[in-house]
Design a protein around this motif. Structure first.
Motif, PDB file in Angstrom:
ATOM      1  N   ASN A 130     -29.691   0.687  12.547  1.00  0.00           N
ATOM      2  CA  ASN A 130     -28.243   0.668  12.458  1.00  0.00           C
ATOM      3  C   ASN A 130     -27.751   1.348  11.187  1.00  0.00           C
ATOM      4  O   ASN A 130     -26.832   2.168  11.223  1.00  0.00           O
ATOM      5  CB  ASN A 130     -27.787  -0.792  12.481  1.00  0.00           C
ATOM      6  N   ILE A 131     -28.371   0.998  10.079  1.00  0.00           N
ATOM      7  CA  ILE A 131     -27.952   1.588   8.800  1.00  0.00           C
ATOM      8  C   ILE A 131     -28.175   3.097   8.830  1.00  0.00           C
ATOM      9  O   ILE A 131     -27.326   3.875   8.395  1.00  0.00           O
ATOM     10  CB  ILE A 131     -28.746   0.963   7.629  1.00  0.00           C
ATOM     11  N   ILE A 132     -29.325   3.502   9.334  1.00  0.00           N
ATOM     12  CA  ILE A 132     -29.631   4.932   9.354  1.00  0.00           C
ATOM     13  C   ILE A 132     -28.599   5.678  10.183  1.00  0.00           C
ATOM     14  O   ILE A 132     -28.139   6.764   9.821  1.00  0.00           O
ATOM     15  CB  ILE A 132     -31.056   5.177   9.894  1.00  0.00           C
ATOM     16  N   TYR A 133     -28.244   5.087  11.308  1.00  0.00           N
ATOM     17  CA  TYR A 133     -27.293   5.780  12.169  1.00  0.00           C
ATOM     18  C   TYR A 133     -25.888   5.736  11.592  1.00  0.00           C
ATOM     19  O   TYR A 133     -25.185   6.743  11.538  1.00  0.00           O
ATOM     20  CB  TYR A 133     -27.306   5.156  13.572  1.00  0.00           C
ATOM     21  N   GLU A 134     -25.471   4.542  11.151  1.00  0.00           N
ATOM     22  CA  GLU A 134     -24.103   4.391  10.674  1.00  0.00           C
ATOM     23  C   GLU A 134     -23.825   5.245   9.450  1.00  0.00           C
ATOM     24  O   GLU A 134     -22.741   5.775   9.276  1.00  0.00           O
ATOM     25  CB  GLU A 134     -23.832   2.913  10.325  1.00  0.00           C
ATOM     26  N   GLU A 135     -24.810   5.322   8.572  1.00  0.00           N
ATOM     27  CA  GLU A 135     -24.561   6.048   7.330  1.00  0.00           C
ATOM     28  C   GLU A 135     -25.021   7.492   7.415  1.00  0.00           C
ATOM     29  O   GLU A 135     -24.977   8.222   6.444  1.00  0.00           O
ATOM     30  CB  GLU A 135     -25.297   5.350   6.182  1.00  0.00           C
ATOM     31  N   GLY A 136     -25.484   7.877   8.561  1.00  0.00           N
ATOM     32  CA  GLY A 136     -25.743   9.293   8.775  1.00  0.00           C
ATOM     33  C   GLY A 136     -26.994   9.838   8.124  1.00  0.00           C
ATOM     34  O   GLY A 136     -27.076  11.018   7.818  1.00  0.00           O
ATOM     35  N   PHE A 137     -28.009   8.997   7.935  1.00  0.00           N
ATOM     36  CA  PHE A 137     -29.208   9.517   7.299  1.00  0.00           C
ATOM     37  C   PHE A 137     -30.045  10.356   8.255  1.00  0.00           C
ATOM     38  O   PHE A 137     -30.941  11.074   7.828  1.00  0.00           O
ATOM     39  CB  PHE A 137     -30.076   8.372   6.750  1.00  0.00           C
ATOM     40  N   ASP A 138     -29.780  10.241   9.534  1.00  0.00           N
ATOM     41  CA  ASP A 138     -30.559  11.053  10.459  1.00  0.00           C
ATOM     42  C   ASP A 138     -29.751  12.212  11.001  1.00  0.00           C
ATOM     43  O   ASP A 138     -30.216  12.941  11.851  1.00  0.00           O
ATOM     44  CB  ASP A 138     -31.109  10.204  11.616  1.00  0.00           C
ATOM     45  N   GLY A 139     -28.561  12.390  10.502  1.00  0.00           N
ATOM     46  CA  GLY A 139     -27.802  13.568  10.882  1.00  0.00           C
ATOM     47  C   GLY A 139     -27.229  13.532  12.277  1.00  0.00           C
ATOM     48  O   GLY A 139     -26.679  14.515  12.750  1.00  0.00           O
ATOM     49  N   SER A 140     -27.374  12.409  12.981  1.00  0.00           N
ATOM     50  CA  SER A 140     -26.906  12.392  14.360  1.00  0.00           C
ATOM     51  C   SER A 140     -25.467  11.923  14.467  1.00  0.00           C
ATOM     52  O   SER A 140     -24.818  12.139  15.480  1.00  0.00           O
ATOM     53  CB  SER A 140     -27.801  11.479  15.203  1.00  0.00           C
ATOM     54  N   ASN A 141     -24.964  11.289  13.426  1.00  0.00           N
ATOM     55  CA  ASN A 141     -23.603  10.787  13.464  1.00  0.00           C
ATOM     56  C   ASN A 141     -22.653  11.907  13.057  1.00  0.00           C
ATOM     57  O   ASN A 141     -22.693  12.381  11.924  1.00  0.00           O
ATOM     58  CB  ASN A 141     -23.483   9.603  12.489  1.00  0.00           C
ATOM     59  N   PRO A 142     -21.773  12.348  13.959  1.00  0.00           N
ATOM     60  CA  PRO A 142     -20.942  13.503  13.608  1.00  0.00           C
ATOM     61  C   PRO A 142     -19.934  13.217  12.501  1.00  0.00           C
ATOM     62  O   PRO A 142     -19.524  14.111  11.785  1.00  0.00           O
ATOM     63  CB  PRO A 142     -20.240  13.865  14.923  1.00  0.00           C
ATOM     64  N   GLN A 143     -19.580  11.922  12.351  1.00  0.00           N
ATOM     65  CA  GLN A 143     -18.576  11.625  11.320  1.00  0.00           C
ATOM     66  C   GLN A 143     -19.150  11.667   9.917  1.00  0.00           C
ATOM     67  O   GLN A 143     -18.455  11.933   8.960  1.00  0.00           O
ATOM     68  CB  GLN A 143     -17.974  10.228  11.536  1.00  0.00           C
ATOM     69  N   LYS A 144     -20.422  11.338   9.837  1.00  0.00           N
ATOM     70  CA  LYS A 144     -20.993  11.179   8.499  1.00  0.00           C
ATOM     71  C   LYS A 144     -21.929  12.335   8.173  1.00  0.00           C
ATOM     72  O   LYS A 144     -22.857  12.604   8.915  1.00  0.00           O
ATOM     73  CB  LYS A 144     -21.818   9.882   8.450  1.00  0.00           C
ATOM     74  N   LYS A 145     -21.670  12.980   7.057  1.00  0.00           N
ATOM     75  CA  LYS A 145     -22.591  14.015   6.601  1.00  0.00           C
ATOM     76  C   LYS A 145     -23.258  13.476   5.346  1.00  0.00           C
ATOM     77  O   LYS A 145     -22.686  13.477   4.277  1.00  0.00           O
ATOM     78  CB  LYS A 145     -21.822  15.295   6.268  1.00  0.00           C
TER      79      LYS A 145
END
Lengths: 288, 413
Positions: B232-247
């Protein structure tokens, strides 16, 4: 070394300079094969004890891609980019092979995350990760069969299909029993080796004194089915900078029950950046 | 391996690279072809993240473990996307220190932290982190140490003269380097630093009390929750680059304390034939899958001395990338051995990963002893201890052969 012709020893001692674009040419010489005349219908077992035998996986991967075979690589241990970068050092591009359809790559680490966190509609090859009790590896077998069975639409004919697994011990760690893994290997052999006249190469760790019964069962079971066993071992005396380990090559005939002893050779090796050099025991260039 | 001088130069190089990257999107260090590691997000090469540097050997992005001596032994640092498994020493005295160094290094570099524990509240763990050493004060202290040590190291070895030529392991805090810091374990980290840092805590008793229905799987519920939390943290905070909102342009440092304890609901430490024998290895596999596809690095301490089934230890080792084992002298016969009086224990580097390469940066020395001083955690080769004392005429006791993968080196002179 019984059964070895003198010219081979001389070539080894001279240290034939390897072209950096080839996969380990010295290993090809030892195994007496080249990409042009690769055998078919064989199961090769790679085994490592007290050391890392992954360089053999890289060798066979680039060897069969160079031999124009269709390769299905079940890569459970490392990511795609890792294998790709090493393969480039050996003169093969995995990305290009994947694009032209020669390579089917199952990236275990990435797929496991996908299958674990999201329920999949179609059966995923790593479906067993979601199951509570020990399942079987049938979805994985179906994936392999679908990848290697030639399509009927007359696409570019590859030489022969090859299944490469790195490595089978990971399946044991993920909850599969040794019997389930042996069943999987049996089914794959029936399809890939016998039906499709292809080859199969698998790596299994030898846990040695770690008393891993499941692993031992798997290893012994596979040893009896293999045509060729490559076993890397760490040196018994410990770590050495110039000799990284010892390689035992064993040629077997699992179908024939002759009393004749199987041919075996033992070499020591040193892994370098783009190549592995082999030499007779005690003949490391560092000592001579 | 890079010596101290080039370490400083390397850090300086990173800074200049960072400056170049921020100005224009093109840097001469861009690698053509497939990306070495990390996310698939487009953009310039990831050298501009604070606290990281590319590896000399394979261009891999490295972070510091918080212990410069250990960084050097691991070939420059811990690769982003990998797991560092620390096998705890018997009474868990020194492994929490390695854990804390790792987290403190994250705070100093501005990385995001994720601390998971079953026995201690992550907030308490963070309060107890050691204080970082600022350059001018630590340089003074280190000079004192060097002066005290000088007479010993100047004794020329008469018999084992070859060993004199070998470099020592310890690296002094001579210059302020962006990569790897030194910590004073007698002082706590300033509260402002913790408050300004970004961290997430996973305290198992709190998470287990919430009655979420956990999907039935062969993983222990505690591990399941932890995996979902991390994902969840990885996705929410964009550490894997998959979340378009978070860079995200930062590293996530994950620290899991004492994995495998019965507190996690796992019985791998209790009996030899445990029911959930695959739970731990499955957890590690999926965790590694998460790490490989994100900008994160993880440290896990595990009390392997409690695990009865050796097969599980072997599997866990194979499923981890870097494995380091600590063996402290407390309570053993070596505590009173005059040979080891200067040292607190042995450190074994059991495994170093071969990433993007056929070979890895293995240190030639396999027998290493560590000593914890207030401001320095030194790691030295064991035979320098013995040879130095042999010169002085002390009795020479042959220790038991190290039981890790590599034995003694047989040098052929």
């Amino acid at each position: 070394m019984k059964g070895m012709h003198l010219p081979d020893i001389r070539m080894l001692l001279q240290g034939a300079s390897p072209r950096s674009s080839e996969m380990f040419p010295e290993l090809n010489n030892l195994l007496n094969t080249t990409p042009d005349k690769a055998e078919q219908g064989k199961l090769t077992l790679l085994c490592d004890a007290r050391t890392d035998g992954s360089f053999l996986v890289h060798h066979f991967l680039s060897f069969y891609l160079k031999a124009n075979c269709k390769v299905c690589f079940v890569a459970l241990l490392q990511s795609f980019s890792h294998y790709n970068i090493v393969a480039q050092k050996l003169g093969v591009s995995l990305a290009a092979a994947r694009e032209r359809g020669q390579l089917v790559f199952l990236e275990g680490l990435k797929s496991s995350v996908d299958v674990f966190f999201q329920a999949q509609e179609d059966p995923h090859p790593l479906q067993f990760l979601r199951e509570a009790s020990a399942g079987n590896l049938q979805p994985l077998y179906e994936f392999v069969r679908e990848a290697l069975t030639p399509a009927d639409n007359g696409e570019a004919a590859w030489r022969c299909p090859v299944l490469l697994v790195d490595d089978l011990s990971v399946l044991l760690s993920l909850g599969m029993g040794a019997v389930a893994v042996l069943d999987f290997v049996h089914y794959c052999r029936a399809t890939v080796c016998c039906e499709l006249k292809g080859n199969m190469v698998a790596l299994v760790h030898d846990s040695g004194d770690a008393e891993d019964e499941e692993n031992n069962t798997l290893l012994i079971g596979l040893s009896h089915q293999s045509h060729l066993i490559l076993r890397t071992e760490g040196l018994a005396t410990g770590f050495c900078k110039d000799v990284h380990g010892q390689l035992r090559i064993l040629w077997r005939r699992p179908s024939q029950s002759t009393a004749r002893r199987d041919r075996s050779l033992t070499f020591q090796y040193k892994i370098q950046d783009k190549n592995v050099s082999f030499f007779a025991r005690g003949m490391s260039p560092a000592i001579l | 391996m890079a010596a101290v001088a080039t370490c400083g130069a390397g850090a300086g190089g990173t800074e200049s690279m960072a400056a170049a990257t921020s100005k224009s999107n093109v840097t001469s260090f861009q690698r053509r072809g497939p990306r070495a590691r990390g996310t698939d997000s487009g953009g310039p090469r990831l050298v501009s993240i604070a606290g990281t540097r590319p590896s000399v050997r394979n261009g891999q992005l490295l972070v510091s473990t918080g212990l410069p001596a250990l960084d050097q032994l691991l070939g420059g640092g811990l690769a982003v996307g990998t797991v560092l498994l620390v096998e705890e020493d018997k009474y868990s005295i020194y492994s929490p220190l390695l854990f804390k160094y790792f987290l403190a290094e994250g705070i100093i570099n501005g990385h995001t932290l994720l601390v998971a524990s079953a026995k201690e509240d992550p907030a308490d763990i963070l309060q107890e982190l050691p204080a970082p050493l600022l350059d001018d004060s630590c340089k003074k202290e280190f000079d004192e140490d060097v002066c005290n040590k000088k007479p010993e190291s100047d004794i020329k070895m008469k018999i084992a003269w070859r060993y004199q030529l070998s470099p020592k392991m310890e690296v002094g805090p001579v210059t302020s380097s962006r990569f790897g810091h030194y910590y004073d374990v007698s002082k706590r980290i300033p509260r402002e630093l913790i408050e300004t840092s970004k961290w997430h805590g996973f305290f198992l008793p709190e998470k287990m009390s919430s009655a979420d229905k956990v999907e039935c799987c062969s993983l222990t519920p505690g591990y399941m929750k932890l995996l979902h939390f991390i994902q969840n943290i990885i996705y929410e905070e964009g550490f894997d680059g998959s979340n378009p909102q978070k860079k995200q342009r930062n590293i996530l440092r994950i620290g899991i304390q004492s994995l495998g304890l019965p507190l996690w609901g796992d019985d791998v430490c209790c009996s030899e034939n445990c029911d959930s024998s695959h739970s731990l290895s499955k957890f590690l596999y999926i965790l590694r899958g998460l790490l490989r596809t994100s900008l994160s690095a993880c440290i896990i301490t595990m009390p392997t001395h409690l695990i009865q089934n050796k097969a599980i230890i072997a599997r866990v080792t194979n499923l981890s990338d870097t494995v380091v084992a600590l063996e402290s002298f407390v309570g053993s016969e070596r505590e009173t051995n005059p040979l080891y009086k200067d040292y607190h224990g042995l450190i074994h580097i059991r495994q170093i990963p071969r990433l993007n390469n056929l070979i890895c940066d293995e240190s030639d020395v396999k027998d290493l002893a560590f000593k914890l001083k207030r401001k320095l955690f030194t790691i030295e080769a064991e035979w320098t201890v013995r040879e130095r004392d042999r010169e002085k005429g002390l009795s020479f006791v042959v220790g038991s052969p190290s039981n890790d993968r590599h034995g003694r080196c047989t040098t052929l002179i």
